[in-house]
Design a protein around this motif. Structure first.
Motif, short mmCIF file in Angstrom:
data_model
loop_
_atom_site.label_atom_id
_atom_site.label_comp_id
_atom_site.label_asym_id
_atom_site.label_seq_id
_atom_site.Cartn_x
_atom_site.Cartn_y
_atom_site.Cartn_z
N LEU A 39 17.96 74.71 -19.60
CA LEU A 39 18.73 75.65 -18.79
C LEU A 39 18.15 75.91 -17.41
O LEU A 39 18.89 76.03 -16.45
N LYS A 43 11.39 75.88 -15.43
CA LYS A 43 10.80 75.52 -16.73
C LYS A 43 10.90 74.01 -16.97
O LYS A 43 10.00 73.37 -17.54
N VAL A 65 24.15 73.36 -22.55
CA VAL A 65 24.87 72.54 -23.55
C VAL A 65 26.18 73.18 -24.02
O VAL A 65 27.02 72.49 -24.61
N GLY A 93 18.45 75.09 -29.07
CA GLY A 93 18.88 76.06 -30.08
C GLY A 93 18.44 77.46 -29.75
O GLY A 93 17.60 77.68 -28.87
N ILE A 115 25.90 77.90 -28.85
CA ILE A 115 24.73 77.08 -28.47
C ILE A 115 24.42 76.05 -29.57
O ILE A 115 24.35 74.85 -29.31
N THR A 142 18.30 68.66 -34.49
CA THR A 142 17.41 69.66 -35.08
C THR A 142 18.23 70.66 -35.88
O THR A 142 18.97 71.47 -35.31
N LYS A 161 23.07 76.28 -38.66
CA LYS A 161 22.25 75.14 -39.08
C LYS A 161 22.85 74.40 -40.28
O LYS A 161 22.71 73.19 -40.40
N ALA A 188 10.77 74.39 -41.12
CA ALA A 188 10.86 75.74 -41.68
C ALA A 188 10.06 76.66 -40.78
O ALA A 188 10.41 76.82 -39.61
P1 NAD Z 1 12.37 77.36 -28.04
O1 NAD Z 1 13.05 78.65 -27.81
O2 NAD Z 1 10.95 77.19 -27.63
O3 NAD Z 1 13.21 76.17 -27.38
C1 NAD Z 1 14.60 76.13 -27.35
C2 NAD Z 1 15.01 75.59 -25.99
O4 NAD Z 1 16.43 75.44 -25.97
C3 NAD Z 1 14.63 76.53 -24.84
O5 NAD Z 1 13.88 75.85 -23.86
C4 NAD Z 1 15.97 76.99 -24.31
O6 NAD Z 1 15.99 77.22 -22.90
C5 NAD Z 1 16.88 75.84 -24.69
N1 NAD Z 1 18.27 76.26 -24.72
C6 NAD Z 1 18.78 77.39 -25.28
N2 NAD Z 1 20.08 77.49 -25.03
C7 NAD Z 1 20.43 76.40 -24.30
C8 NAD Z 1 21.64 75.95 -23.72
N3 NAD Z 1 22.77 76.66 -23.83
N4 NAD Z 1 21.62 74.79 -23.02
C9 NAD Z 1 20.48 74.08 -22.88
N5 NAD Z 1 19.29 74.46 -23.40
C10 NAD Z 1 19.27 75.62 -24.09
O7 NAD Z 1 12.52 77.08 -29.61
P2 NAD Z 1 12.01 75.83 -30.49
O8 NAD Z 1 11.22 76.39 -31.59
O9 NAD Z 1 11.43 74.76 -29.65
O10 NAD Z 1 13.41 75.36 -31.10
C11 NAD Z 1 13.96 74.07 -30.92
C12 NAD Z 1 14.94 73.80 -32.05
O11 NAD Z 1 14.25 73.86 -33.29
C13 NAD Z 1 16.08 74.80 -32.14
O12 NAD Z 1 17.27 74.12 -32.47
C14 NAD Z 1 15.65 75.70 -33.29
O13 NAD Z 1 16.73 76.31 -33.90
C15 NAD Z 1 14.97 74.69 -34.18
N6 NAD Z 1 14.03 75.22 -35.16
C16 NAD Z 1 12.91 75.87 -34.78
C17 NAD Z 1 12.04 76.35 -35.75
C18 NAD Z 1 10.80 77.07 -35.37
O14 NAD Z 1 10.27 77.81 -36.19
N7 NAD Z 1 10.27 76.91 -34.16
C19 NAD Z 1 12.31 76.16 -37.09
C20 NAD Z 1 13.46 75.48 -37.46
C21 NAD Z 1 14.30 75.01 -36.49
#
Ligand code: NAD
Length: 262
Positions: A39, A43, A65, A93, A115, A142, A161, A188
């Motif tokens: 976004l 960053k 997205v 996400g 999203i 993911t 999810k 998880a």
């Molecule tokens: P994070 O918040 O660090 O990263 C998510 C990124 O997505 C951010 O940089 C954000 O700016 C970007 N984003 C959000 N909305 C957006 C949009 N509309 N357009 C473009 N970019 C956008 O979180 P993360 O932990 O790195 O998560 C990444 C993925 O992993 C996600 O899909 C999340 O649901 C999934 N996930 C994370 C975990 C966890 O515990 N970290 C566990 C299971 C699944």
């Protein structure tokens, strides 16, 4: 750069976030050139600087997205910049609110679905159109263990999810005739990172029978539910993604791999 993925072009969404950046760095370390989607320009530039240390071509693209038109034009730009797309890590996400379903804020529900579901669909569709032309490609979405067993207080996230797991299965069937594989990963509890901190804090605040109201106790409760008795390190994700993208997984499609400590 030389490596297993040298000459390959990968699109990574949510690339400025914890998991997206870790995976982008790993794919670059294997020799892939990378298109980073997220976004915010600042960053993204920071992330690009980190990914460039592996010596491959790395370009940042500001792309929301949820905006289908923007996703299509950005994907076209990637193809004109790089010539093709071999891999997609479809990962952007948003976790959303934590509240029992009867209190869950509707606006937040819509935002999470926009999203996590519509966004993932827009990117998958735009990139798949290019891959169909090329007659090859590999995609990893993911998902989450929240898309396998619905956690309490996460109506929107859980629903989103589960949708990703379904989208993965359907897309894998639609794209199999075009030599494109589509799989998912389901992390998880992963840490450290904003997702871990936020979920511990917000589960405590949700004040339900499932978790303590004290964040430190919530962290212990969550980890206590994991057979391996620890949260996953972010570094335990990228190798699973590169495996699914690689020819080592050439007969795997429509699969959702848990990364969950048991
Ligand atoms: P994070 O918040 O660090 O990263 C998510 C990124 O997505 C951010 O940089 C954000 O700016 C970007 N984003 C959000 N909305 C957006 C949009 N509309 N357009 C473009 N970019 C956008 O979180 P993360 O932990 O790195 O998560 C990444 C993925 O992993 C996600 O899909 C999340 O649901 C999934 N996930 C994370 C975990 C966890 O515990 N970290 C566990 C299971 C699944």
């Amino acid at each position: 750069a030389s490596g297993q993925f040298s000459g390959k072009i990968a699109v990574v969404t949510g690339a400025a976030g914890t998991i997206g950046l870790a995976v982008a760095e790993h794919l670059a370390s294997l020799g892939a050139d990378i298109a980073l989607f997220d976004l915010q320009q600042d960053k993204l530039e920071e992330a690009a600087t980190k990914v460039r240390q592996y010596g491959t071509i790395v370009r940042p693209y500001v792309c929301d997205v949820t905006d289908a038109k923007r996703v299509n034009s950005t994907t076209e730009k990637v193809v004109s910049d790089f010539g093709k797309i071999d891999f997609l890590f479809n990962n952007a996400g948003f976790q959303g609110a934590f509240a029992p379903v009867q209190d869950y804020p509707e606006e937040d529900f819509n935002r999470v679905i926009q999203i996590n579901v519509c966004g993932a669909f827009h990117v998958l569709q735009a990139v798949a159109r290019q891959m169909v032309e090329q007659k090859s490609g590999a995609i990893v979405n993911t998902a989450s263990m929240a898309g396998v067993q619905g956690p309490p207080n996460m109506a929107a996230y859980g629903a989103s999810k589960f949708a990703i797991v379904g989208l993965t299965q359907t897309a894998s069937k639609d794209l199999a005739p075009h030599n494109i594989r589509v799989n998912a990963i389901s992390p998880a509890f992963m840490g450290p990172g904003p997702m871990w901190d936020m979920q511990v804090e917000k589960q405590a605040k949700a004040n339900t029978q499932y978790f303590s109201t004290d964040p430190e106790t919530v962290a212990k409760q969550m980890i206590g539910s994991v057979p391996m008795r620890r949260y996953g390190n972010i570094s335990e994700i990228p190798g699973v993604v590169s495996f699914l993208l690689s020819d080592a997984a050439s007969y795997m499609t429509g699969v959702n791999l848990p990364i969950a400590g048991g």
